[in-house]
Write an enzyme that holds these catalytic residues in place. Structure first.
Site, PDB file in Angstrom:
ATOM      1  N   HIS A 128       0.855  -1.209   0.000  1.00 48.06           N
ATOM      2  CA  HIS A 128       0.000   0.000   0.000  1.00 48.06           C
ATOM      3  C   HIS A 128       0.876   1.240   0.000  1.00 48.06           C
ATOM      4  CE1 HIS A 128       0.377   0.612   4.477  1.00 48.06           C
ATOM      5  NE2 HIS A 128       0.670  -0.654   4.400  1.00 48.06           N
TER       6      HIS A 128
ATOM      7  N   LYS B  36       6.600   0.826  14.189  1.00 49.88           N
ATOM      8  CA  LYS B  36       8.059   0.806  14.078  1.00 49.88           C
ATOM      9  C   LYS B  36       8.728  -0.359  14.795  1.00 49.88           C
ATOM     10  CE  LYS B  36       8.444   4.435  11.609  1.00 49.88           C
ATOM     11  NZ  LYS B  36       8.637   4.121  10.175  1.00 49.88           N
TER      12      LYS B  36
ATOM     13  N   TYR C  52      -5.805   5.460  10.753  1.00 53.37           N
ATOM     14  CA  TYR C  52      -5.755   5.912  12.152  1.00 53.37           C
ATOM     15  C   TYR C  52      -6.895   6.902  12.353  1.00 53.37           C
ATOM     16  CZ  TYR C  52      -0.888   4.256  11.844  1.00 53.37           C
ATOM     17  OH  TYR C  52       0.245   3.506  11.657  1.00 53.37           O
TER      18      TYR C  52
ATOM     19  N   PRO D 216       3.120   1.334  19.420  1.00 54.26           N
ATOM     20  CA  PRO D 216       2.830   0.798  18.082  1.00 54.26           C
ATOM     21  C   PRO D 216       2.263   1.827  17.103  1.00 54.26           C
ATOM     22  CG  PRO D 216       1.249  -0.025  19.679  1.00 54.26           C
ATOM     23  CD  PRO D 216       2.298   0.698  20.454  1.00 54.26           C
TER      24      PRO D 216
HETATM   25  P1  FAS Z   1      10.201 -10.447  20.675  1.00 55.99           P
HETATM   26  O1  FAS Z   1       9.701 -10.056  22.038  1.00 55.99           O
HETATM   27  O2  FAS Z   1       9.225 -10.598  19.561  1.00 55.99           O
HETATM   28  O3  FAS Z   1      10.984 -11.850  20.774  1.00 55.99           O
HETATM   29  C1  FAS Z   1      11.823 -12.117  21.891  1.00 55.99           C
HETATM   30  C2  FAS Z   1      11.848 -13.630  22.069  1.00 55.99           C
HETATM   31  O4  FAS Z   1      12.767 -13.932  23.128  1.00 55.99           O
HETATM   32  C3  FAS Z   1      10.484 -14.174  22.490  1.00 55.99           C
HETATM   33  O5  FAS Z   1      10.107 -15.223  21.637  1.00 55.99           O
HETATM   34  C4  FAS Z   1      10.694 -14.633  23.924  1.00 55.99           C
HETATM   35  O6  FAS Z   1       9.949 -15.782  24.249  1.00 55.99           O
HETATM   36  C5  FAS Z   1      12.182 -14.918  23.942  1.00 55.99           C
HETATM   37  N1  FAS Z   1      12.781 -14.795  25.286  1.00 55.99           N
HETATM   38  C6  FAS Z   1      12.505 -13.883  26.236  1.00 55.99           C
HETATM   39  N2  FAS Z   1      13.272 -14.101  27.327  1.00 55.99           N
HETATM   40  C7  FAS Z   1      14.052 -15.184  27.045  1.00 55.99           C
HETATM   41  C8  FAS Z   1      15.040 -15.904  27.765  1.00 55.99           C
HETATM   42  N3  FAS Z   1      15.385 -15.549  29.007  1.00 55.99           N
HETATM   43  N4  FAS Z   1      15.624 -16.971  27.171  1.00 55.99           N
HETATM   44  C9  FAS Z   1      15.300 -17.320  25.895  1.00 55.99           C
HETATM   45  N5  FAS Z   1      14.358 -16.689  25.157  1.00 55.99           N
HETATM   46  C10 FAS Z   1      13.753 -15.631  25.742  1.00 55.99           C
HETATM   47  N6  FAS Z   1       5.285  -3.613  16.574  1.00 55.99           N
HETATM   48  C11 FAS Z   1       4.781  -3.037  15.473  1.00 55.99           C
HETATM   49  O7  FAS Z   1       5.554  -2.605  14.606  1.00 55.99           O
HETATM   50  N7  FAS Z   1       3.422  -2.910  15.306  1.00 55.99           N
HETATM   51  C12 FAS Z   1       2.533  -3.413  16.243  1.00 55.99           C
HETATM   52  O8  FAS Z   1       1.326  -3.299  16.080  1.00 55.99           O
HETATM   53  C13 FAS Z   1       3.023  -4.043  17.400  1.00 55.99           C
HETATM   54  N8  FAS Z   1       2.166  -4.566  18.344  1.00 55.99           N
HETATM   55  C14 FAS Z   1       2.680  -5.158  19.467  1.00 55.99           C
HETATM   56  C15 FAS Z   1       1.847  -5.704  20.461  1.00 55.99           C
HETATM   57  C16 FAS Z   1       2.391  -6.298  21.617  1.00 55.99           C
HETATM   58  C17 FAS Z   1       1.470  -6.879  22.675  1.00 55.99           C
HETATM   59  C18 FAS Z   1       3.781  -6.331  21.801  1.00 55.99           C
HETATM   60  C19 FAS Z   1       4.395  -6.926  23.069  1.00 55.99           C
HETATM   61  C20 FAS Z   1       4.623  -5.801  20.829  1.00 55.99           C
HETATM   62  C21 FAS Z   1       4.076  -5.219  19.649  1.00 55.99           C
HETATM   63  N9  FAS Z   1       4.895  -4.696  18.638  1.00 55.99           N
HETATM   64  C22 FAS Z   1       4.418  -4.112  17.520  1.00 55.99           C
HETATM   65  C23 FAS Z   1       6.311  -4.753  18.741  1.00 55.99           C
HETATM   66  C24 FAS Z   1       6.750  -6.157  18.394  1.00 55.99           C
HETATM   67  O9  FAS Z   1       6.289  -6.484  17.131  1.00 55.99           O
HETATM   68  C25 FAS Z   1       8.231  -6.183  18.558  1.00 55.99           C
HETATM   69  O10 FAS Z   1       8.840  -5.003  18.069  1.00 55.99           O
HETATM   70  C26 FAS Z   1       8.860  -7.372  17.904  1.00 55.99           C
HETATM   71  O11 FAS Z   1       8.243  -8.522  18.395  1.00 55.99           O
HETATM   72  C27 FAS Z   1      10.358  -7.317  18.243  1.00 55.99           C
HETATM   73  O12 FAS Z   1      10.905  -8.539  17.951  1.00 55.99           O
HETATM   74  P2  FAS Z   1      12.038  -9.144  18.902  1.00 55.99           P
HETATM   75  O13 FAS Z   1      13.034  -8.094  19.188  1.00 55.99           O
HETATM   76  O14 FAS Z   1      12.432 -10.417  18.260  1.00 55.99           O
HETATM   77  O15 FAS Z   1      11.323  -9.397  20.308  1.00 55.99           O
HETATM   78  C1  PHB Z   2      -1.265  -3.558  12.829  1.00 53.21           C
HETATM   79  O1  PHB Z   2      -1.673  -3.890  11.715  1.00 53.21           O
HETATM   80  O2  PHB Z   2      -1.239  -4.339  13.804  1.00 53.21           O
HETATM   81  C2  PHB Z   2      -0.757  -2.135  13.028  1.00 53.21           C
HETATM   82  C3  PHB Z   2      -0.801  -1.227  11.969  1.00 53.21           C
HETATM   83  C4  PHB Z   2      -0.318   0.064  12.155  1.00 53.21           C
HETATM   84  C5  PHB Z   2       0.185   0.420  13.403  1.00 53.21           C
HETATM   85  C6  PHB Z   2       0.212  -0.493  14.471  1.00 53.21           C
HETATM   86  C7  PHB Z   2      -0.269  -1.782  14.275  1.00 53.21           C
HETATM   87  O3  PHB Z   2       0.665   1.678  13.603  1.00 53.21           O
END
Ligand code: FAS
Ligand code: PHB
Length: 389
Positions: A72, A296, A200, A292
């Site tokens: 998009h 990013k 948004y 979020p």
């Molecule tokens: P992650 O947290 O994804 O992965 C870390 C991994 O390490 C996990 O699998 C965990 O189980 C593991 N771990 C933790 N402790 C450990 C240990 N002691 N030993 C071994 N493994 C361990 N980003 C967006 O861009 N848009 C969104 O809409 C968005 N929504 C989100 C909603 C929620 C609820 C959350 C929490 C995050 C959201 N994010 C969003 C951000 C998210 O996407 C993160 O930026 C992304 O998962 C980052 O990836 P990692 O750095 O790999 O961390």
């Molecule tokens: C999503 O699709 O989950 C989403 C899209 C835009 C955002 C955050 C989350 O800024």
């Protein structure tokens, strides 16, 4: 066990790092605390920056994304009683964005690591990092109750915001920067045709967001109080409140349906410096969290991995450490840019419980300036699509 890079955390950052290192002939082992099913159950991000899309294609992970993802040319802002505004990334940057779920990316990464015979150890308990300032760091953990040890050259801390890697850096060397927001996002997933664009919504009742995963999978959010309980939000109430926050043309176009997932995510800005300690390098949520609003979080994890994989590849291939030595500063420059943009968009699009009439007017005028100025629009577009690596 012995490997070149021990990676703690099997989310997007850890799996992508392992995949790219493998493509460059660098050996790694991924330690993941949870089961694979648990990792894949998490519903997270959905919007990919142009840089993320290009990188995934470059490293052989573009095929399913290009088949199932939704390209998009920007996202919209529907502001109560104002004309619709498009963050026109195509017009101002020429780069497309992609709607493709983080869950899909993680599935693709698991498949790639399996196909390459990569070592991803699930349910690795009690991971601990040792001798990080020596030239022979090692990692210990337990698997099925048995104590294990991995000797390595480098450790990548990709274990998210609640992991052990950041905690392995002595507090006296750490500087952390944090802002918590007085609200969260209540999100649902429904197997319904999505609203055609990512939109948004700013409204006096609160923020709302319409997004998507595929032609039959929609993602919707509404701003909620921090003490919100999921059990107080049956689907009907969610849909009623969502529609109360968006303009009539959206209300008429939205297809509601039963939720297949419902969760509340608190909003927080967090950056910890440095992203390196001896032979430990942090990447992704282990080092930073952004609200979020700017989409990013996942994209920052990808750019950290781009810099770190380039640095580790240079060290092994050319026995040079220029990129390793500059990794923390290089990654943080981009992290702070994304943190600021995510904070700015969060402040713009959400009503704050305790805001003054003056602050409300400041927000309204900021949006009117966006509507009026191509320069302001171009600036937002280049940040939303993602600044160059
Ligand atoms: P992650 O947290 O994804 O992965 C870390 C991994 O390490 C996990 O699998 C965990 O189980 C593991 N771990 C933790 N402790 C450990 C240990 N002691 N030993 C071994 N493994 C361990 N980003 C967006 O861009 N848009 C969104 O809409 C968005 N929504 C989100 C909603 C929620 C609820 C959350 C929490 C995050 C959201 N994010 C969003 C951000 C998210 O996407 C993160 O930026 C992304 O998962 C980052 O990836 P990692 O750095 O790999 O961390
Ligand atoms: C999503 O699709 O989950 C989403 C899209 C835009 C955002 C955050 C989350 O800024």
């Amino acid at each position: 066990m012995r490997t070149q890079v021990a990676i703690v955390g099997g989310g997007p950052a850890g799996l992508l790092l392992s995949h790219i290192l493998d493509r460059n002939g660098v050996d790694s082992i991924v330690l993941e605390r949870q089961t694979r099913a648990h990792v894949l159950e998490r519903i997270r991000a959905g919007v990919l920056e142009a840089g993320t899309v290009a990188l995934l294609r470059d490293v052989g992970l573009g095929e399913r994304m290009d088949r199932e993802g939704h390209p998009h040319d920007g996202s919209s802002i529907a502001w109560e009683n104002r004309p619709r505004f498009l963050i026109d990334t195509k017009k101002y940057t020429g780069k497309p964005m992609m709607a493709y779920g983080q869950t899909n990316i993680t599935e693709d990464l698991y498949a790639a690591r399996d196909a390459a015979g990569g070592q991803v150890i699930d349910e690795a308990a009690n991971v601990q990092l040792h001798d990080l300032t020596s030239t022979k760091p090692y990692v210990t953990f337990e698997k099925a109750g048995a104590a294990q040890r991995i000797d390595c050259d480098y450790v990548a801390g990709c274990d998210g915001s609640h992991g052990v890697s950041r905690a392995a850096i002595p507090a006296r060397l750490m500087k952390t920067f944090e802002k918590s927001y007085p609200f969260g996002w209540l999100g649902i997933m429904s197997e319904t045709p999505p609203y055609p664009e990512i939109c948004y919504c700013y409204h006096s009742r609160g923020f709302a967001l319409a997004s998507q995963r595929n032609p039959m999978l929609s993602r919707y959010y509404i701003q909620c109080d921090l003490d919100t309980r999921l059990e107080d939000w049956p689907d009907d109430r969610f849909w009623e409140e969502f529609k109360a926050r968006c303009p009539q043309d959206m209300v008429d176009a939205i297809v509601t349906g039963p939720s297949i997932e419902k969760s509340i995510a608190p909003l927080r800005s967090f950056v910890s410096e440095p992203m390196r300690y001896g032979r430990l390098f942090l990447a992704g949520d282990a080092a930073h969290i952004v609200p979020p609003t700017g989409a990013k979080g996942l994209n920052l994890a990808v750019s950290d991995v781009f810099y770190l994989s380039r640095a580790l590849t240079e060290a092994y291939r050319y026995n040079k450490t220029d990129y390793l030595d500059s990794y923390a500063d290089t990654a943080l420059r981009r992290v702070w840019g994304a943190a600021r943009m995510s904070w700015w968009l969060t402040m713009l699009l959400h009503r704050f419980p305790d805001e003054t009439p003056f602050e409300e007017r400041m927000r309204l005028n900021q949006f009117d300036y966006l509507l009026a100025s191509e320069h302001a629009q171009a600036s937002l577009a280049e940040q939303y699509v993602g600044l160059p690596y």
